[in-house]
Motif scaffolding. Structure first.
Motif, PDB file in Angstrom:
ATOM      1  N   THR A  20       0.840  -1.193   0.000  1.00 18.73           N
ATOM      2  CA  THR A  20       0.000   0.000   0.000  1.00 18.73           C
ATOM      3  C   THR A  20       0.882   1.252   0.000  1.00 18.73           C
ATOM      4  O   THR A  20       1.816   1.349   0.787  1.00 18.73           O
ATOM      5  N   TYR A  26     -12.691  -3.206   1.120  1.00 18.71           N
ATOM      6  CA  TYR A  26     -11.243  -3.364   0.902  1.00 18.71           C
ATOM      7  C   TYR A  26     -10.838  -4.818   0.609  1.00 18.71           C
ATOM      8  O   TYR A  26     -10.072  -5.079  -0.324  1.00 18.71           O
ATOM      9  N   ASP A  46      -7.017  -8.222  -6.736  1.00 21.07           N
ATOM     10  CA  ASP A  46      -5.563  -8.164  -6.969  1.00 21.07           C
ATOM     11  C   ASP A  46      -4.969  -9.563  -7.093  1.00 21.07           C
ATOM     12  O   ASP A  46      -4.115  -9.819  -7.938  1.00 21.07           O
ATOM     13  N   GLN A 100      -2.821  -9.661   7.586  1.00 24.02           N
ATOM     14  CA  GLN A 100      -3.466  -9.769   6.269  1.00 24.02           C
ATOM     15  C   GLN A 100      -3.954 -11.184   5.946  1.00 24.02           C
ATOM     16  O   GLN A 100      -4.532 -11.414   4.887  1.00 24.02           O
TER      17      GLN A 100
HETATM   18  N1  TRP Z   1      -3.634  -4.836   2.048  1.00 27.27           N
HETATM   19  C1  TRP Z   1      -2.228  -5.118   1.985  1.00 27.27           C
HETATM   20  C2  TRP Z   1      -1.540  -4.405   3.165  1.00 27.27           C
HETATM   21  O1  TRP Z   1      -2.027  -3.414   3.646  1.00 27.27           O
HETATM   22  C3  TRP Z   1      -1.642  -4.657   0.684  1.00 27.27           C
HETATM   23  C4  TRP Z   1      -2.247  -5.400  -0.454  1.00 27.27           C
HETATM   24  C5  TRP Z   1      -3.153  -4.919  -1.333  1.00 27.27           C
HETATM   25  C6  TRP Z   1      -1.985  -6.742  -0.799  1.00 27.27           C
HETATM   26  N2  TRP Z   1      -3.471  -5.887  -2.246  1.00 27.27           N
HETATM   27  C7  TRP Z   1      -2.798  -7.008  -1.936  1.00 27.27           C
HETATM   28  C8  TRP Z   1      -1.180  -7.735  -0.253  1.00 27.27           C
HETATM   29  C9  TRP Z   1      -2.787  -8.271  -2.529  1.00 27.27           C
HETATM   30  C10 TRP Z   1      -1.174  -8.979  -0.853  1.00 27.27           C
HETATM   31  C11 TRP Z   1      -1.983  -9.260  -1.989  1.00 27.27           C
HETATM   32  O2  TRP Z   1      -0.479  -4.841   3.577  1.00 27.27           O
END
Ligand code: TRP
Length: 335
Positions: free
Chosen positions: A11, A137, A144, A159
């Motif tokens: 991020t 989110y 992703d 996460q």
């Molecule tokens: N949300 C994760 C964080 O804050 C960052 C992230 C966004 C992410 N998309 C992702 C991590 C997809 C792994 C895969 O650390």
């Protein structure tokens, strides 16, 4: 051996610090050397908007994080390195997945629940300050991950839940529309260190206790001198296992160097001397990369070009998979 696809996002809301380097960036770059591994690393700038509504900060952070990975030697001919917002298939898939994601699942997301709990504690409306971005989110994060059919997702402990949600959403899509997505798994490395910050708690931007990775030498020295220690004098034995100086030392040192420092602690090394050696050790590891980093920041067009090339590579994967998804859900030309 079949190739495994690893994907992770960063991020873009801050300046990379030593904790990010040791816990995420260094192992991710090392993983690209493994021939059985295809790596996808990206700048999660759409995710940044959830936490940060300062456009200058989001932009600067994106630039700094991209420059950091490139300066540290990420080989972009091996890894696919891109910016989330350069891949329009991701937000499109995100919508399709929104329609497969249970609202009840989102109600259970930690980040959202923590925000509601904070409101309740403050006696405010439970929805106060909570955007749909924060609420959904995990769906963007699922897009992703699923967009590139990643098997493994290296993340911090906070996460794991999101990766499990991506898995749930993928399974539901596959069940309803036919096999489309790989079910991803979170990869939490216990072997990589969670670095302590200046105050001894986990190094984290939210605690304001970080040591930025590419500080000028003088400032790096100053920051290291601020690491909290106790009042033991030179000549008095010190406990390495409760010392932040030693904990950070370990993350940069070889086995022999770690053993030597452990002995020096037992022999009563002065805090000032231990910190001086820590500065030298860190500086030796990152000094050259810092020069490249400053060069890159001075020629941002080079960074942008790398990201454009990365986006082109990423879209070779995302475009056909999105096409497949559109057809699977019934969105296709008439006739
Ligand atoms: N949300 C994760 C964080 O804050 C960052 C992230 C966004 C992410 N998309 C992702 C991590 C997809 C792994 C895969 O650390």
């Amino acid at each position: 051996m079949t190739t495994e696809r690893t994907l992770t996002g960063i991020t873009t809301t801050g300046t990379p610090h030593l904790g990010n380097y040791v816990g995420a960036i260094r192992p991710a770059i090392a993983a690209t050397a493994n021939a059985n591994n295809e790596s996808f690393y990206f700048l999660a700038d759409f995710h940044a908007l959830i936490k940060c509504q300062d456009p200058e900060l989001v932009h600067r952070s994106t630039t700094e994080i991209a420059a950091t990975w490139l300066a540290l030697g990420l080989d972009t001919s091996k890894a696919v390195f891109y910016r989330q917002s350069d891949v329009p298939e991701i937000p499109e898939l995100c919508w399709i997945l929104n329609c497969m994601a249970a609202k009840g699942l989102m109600n259970r997301a930690h980040a959202y629940k923590a925000a509601v709990a904070a409101n309740q504690e403050a006696g405010a409306d439970p929805d106060f300050g909570i955007t749909m971005g924060l609420y959904s989110y995990p769906v963007l994060m699922a897009a992703d991950i699923l967009m590139f059919n990643a098997h493994k997702v290296p993340v911090g402990k906070d996460q794991i839940q999101h990766v499990e949600m991506a898995r749930d959403i993928a399974a539901r899509f596959n069940h309803h529309y036919g096999d489309t997505f790989v079910l991803p798994e979170a990869q939490v490395e216990d072997s990589v260190a969670v670095l302590q910050g200046l105050d001894g708690r986990k190094m984290s931007k939210s605690y304001g206790n970080t040591i930025p990775l590419f500080l000028p030498e003088k400032q790096l020295k100053k920051h290291i001198n601020k690491i909290k220690t106790n009042l033991l004098e030179p000549g008095e034995a010190k406990d390495p296992d409760t010392s932040t100086v030693f904990q950070i030392w370990q993350a940069f040192a070889s086995t022999e160097q770690t053993a030597a420092m452990r002995q020096a602690f037992a022999d009563g090394i002065a805090w000032g001397e231990a910190k001086k050696q820590l500065f030298e050790l860190i500086n030796a590891e990152i000094g050259e990369a810092r020069e490249r980093y400053n060069e890159l920041l001075a020629s941002p067009a080079v960074i942008e070009e790398e990201l454009q090339k990365g986006a082109e590579k990423a879209r070779q994967f995302s475009a056909p998979l999105l096409q497949h998804c559109r057809e699977a859900v019934g969105i296709r030309p008439i006739g």
